[in-house]
Design an enzyme around this catalytic site. Structure first.
Site, PDB file in Angstrom:
ATOM      1  CG  ASP A  18      40.747  38.288  43.741  1.00 33.82           C
ATOM      2  OD1 ASP A  18      40.534  39.506  43.629  1.00 33.82           O
ATOM      3  OD2 ASP A  18      41.628  37.966  44.742  1.00 33.82           O
ATOM      4  CG  HIS A  42      36.713  41.055  38.978  1.00 39.79           C
ATOM      5  ND1 HIS A  42      37.664  40.479  39.872  1.00 39.79           N
ATOM      6  CD2 HIS A  42      37.559  41.054  37.743  1.00 39.79           C
ATOM      7  CE1 HIS A  42      38.802  40.029  39.331  1.00 39.79           C
ATOM      8  NE2 HIS A  42      38.629  40.262  37.998  1.00 39.79           N
TER       9      HIS A  42
END
Length: 416
Positions: free
Chosen positions: A391, A387
């Site tokens: 995204d 992450h």
């Protein structure tokens, strides 16, 4: 003259290996290119071969020892016959002439031992200016290497201590069970191989370093299975390779990676490295552990090219013949737990990559299709991603794109 057999270059970033197994012993006769031993690196097992014919003089290292690139493994007497044990002297043989005793050698005097350097500086005996500087900079006496008389510190010593980073404490060793285990007589201890230790270390590194998250979707495999069943015989006759599901997934992933380049990127320092090439790792389970050989330039390969490459890498993995080059430099990985019956899992990213796709078992399930309940062959797919780079929108979009390509495989053929 004895020839040294050394540890060969093992590939980029690989500096040492473990002697997994000796295939010869001292005194054995060997031929050129005969395998002498197996070296186990972090990734593969490599055979070391004889560069000359002759007799093994000695084995310089034992099995299980760690050796560095360029280190000596053994010596071969070039052209020599196997060494034979010396015959015992006959009982009736005349005794050899007595050898005159060597003159006694006067032992050399022991070197003088230098006095031990005091631990840290004697700040109390140092000048007031020195003590004040140490207090202002927060430097403790234990971290100062004094150069003054009687362990006294100077301003230069204080400044040097500031510039010298404090040593990090040694990592705590793995806990060892205290005392006998309750059922130790029915347990077996086996030393971890270098490959297994590396797998454990890298997977834990991924969990500790990356911000891992997994997103799921499901794929209706009806269209892919129908195409495969219809064309697999003609495909095998023409290309000499079986048509599996992996080539469809590789093609679908490459299409999605081109649309979402962050999934094919990695972090290097404080920069993001976007890769405009697509080297797809395919996870393969072997008796020694999990390995991930790489399909190079997957975007340029046809379905047949992908299937042939995967089949060849699979054979090399099972035979223990994978090279460092086969395992290095992947940009994205596909793992198929479905071959073992897994219905759903959360795969772990293979560093420094940023994402991994997990395939799973195809299972018949009731699905609502155009308002009707129908039985369809369904597969859960999972994308674990870092992450820090990717995204949620990009991860979900990637997985949806893979799903669309598989549910309508004509997209892969037309590039839409």
């Amino acid at each position: 003259m004895a020839v040294e057999i050394k540890v060969p270059a093992l590939g980029e970033s690989v500096s040492e290996a473990t002697v997994a197994k000796w295939l010869v012993k001292a005194g054995d006769q060997v031929t050129v290119d005969q395998a002498l031993c197996e070296l186990e690196t972090d990734k593969v097992t490599v055979e070391v071969n004889a560069s000359v014919a002759g007799a093994i003089v000695d084995l310089a290292v034992a099995e299980g020892a760690t050796v560095e690139v360029g280190g000596v493994l053994c010596h071969i007497e070039a052209g020599a016959a196997s060494a034979k044990p010396a015959a015992a002297p006959a009982a009736a043989a005349a005794a050899p002439a007595p050898v005159p005793a060597a003159p006694a050698v006067k032992p050399a005097p022991a070197p003088a031992v230098a006095p031990a350097t005091p631990a840290g500086a004697n700040l109390a005996a140092s000048g007031p200016a020195v003590r004040k500087l140490a207090e202002e900079k927060g430097v403790s006496a234990a971290t100062i290497q004094p150069t003054g008389k009687d362990g006294r510190a100077t301003k230069a010593d204080i400044l040097a201590a500031i510039d010298t980073p404090a040593a990090k404490p040694a990592a705590a060793p793995a806990p060892v069970p205290a005392g006998p285990r309750r059922r130790g007589d029915r347990e077996e201890r086996v030393r971890m191989t270098r490959l297994r230790r590396t797998i454990a270390s890298r997977l834990k590194e991924a969990q500790n370093t990356a911000a891992l998250l997994t997103t799921f979707n499901e794929v209706d495999m009806t269209a892919v299975m129908a195409m495969r069943d219809r064309l697999k015989e003609d495909f095998e006759k023409k290309h000499g390779a079986r048509l599996g599901f992996m080539s469809f997934f590789v093609k679908a992933c490459v299409a999605a990676l081109k649309e979402l380049p962050a999934v094919n990127a990695e972090i290097e320092g404080d920069e993001l490295v976007y890769k405009n090439y697509y080297d797809i790792g395919v996870a393969v389970g072997t008796p020694q552990g999990l390995v991930v050989p790489v399909v190079r330039e997957a975007d340029t390969l046809s379905f047949a090219g992908i299937e042939k490459t995967i089949a060849e890498l699979g054979r090399k993995a099972r035979d223990g013949k994978l090279t460092i080059e086969d395992l290095s430099g992947g940009t994205f990985t596909i793992s198929n737990g479905g071959v073992y019956g897994s219905l759903m899992s959360m795969p772990i990213v293979n560093p420094p990559q940023s994402a991994i796709l997990g395939m799973h078992k195809i299972q018949q399930r009731p699905m609502v299709v155009a308002g009707e309940i129908k039985v369809r062959p369904m597969m859960y797919v999972a994308l674990t991603y870092d992450h820090r780079i990717i995204d949620g929108r990009e991860a979900v979009t990637f997985l949806v794109r893979v799903k669309e390509c598989l549910e309508d495989p004509e997209r892969l053929l037309l590039g839409v």
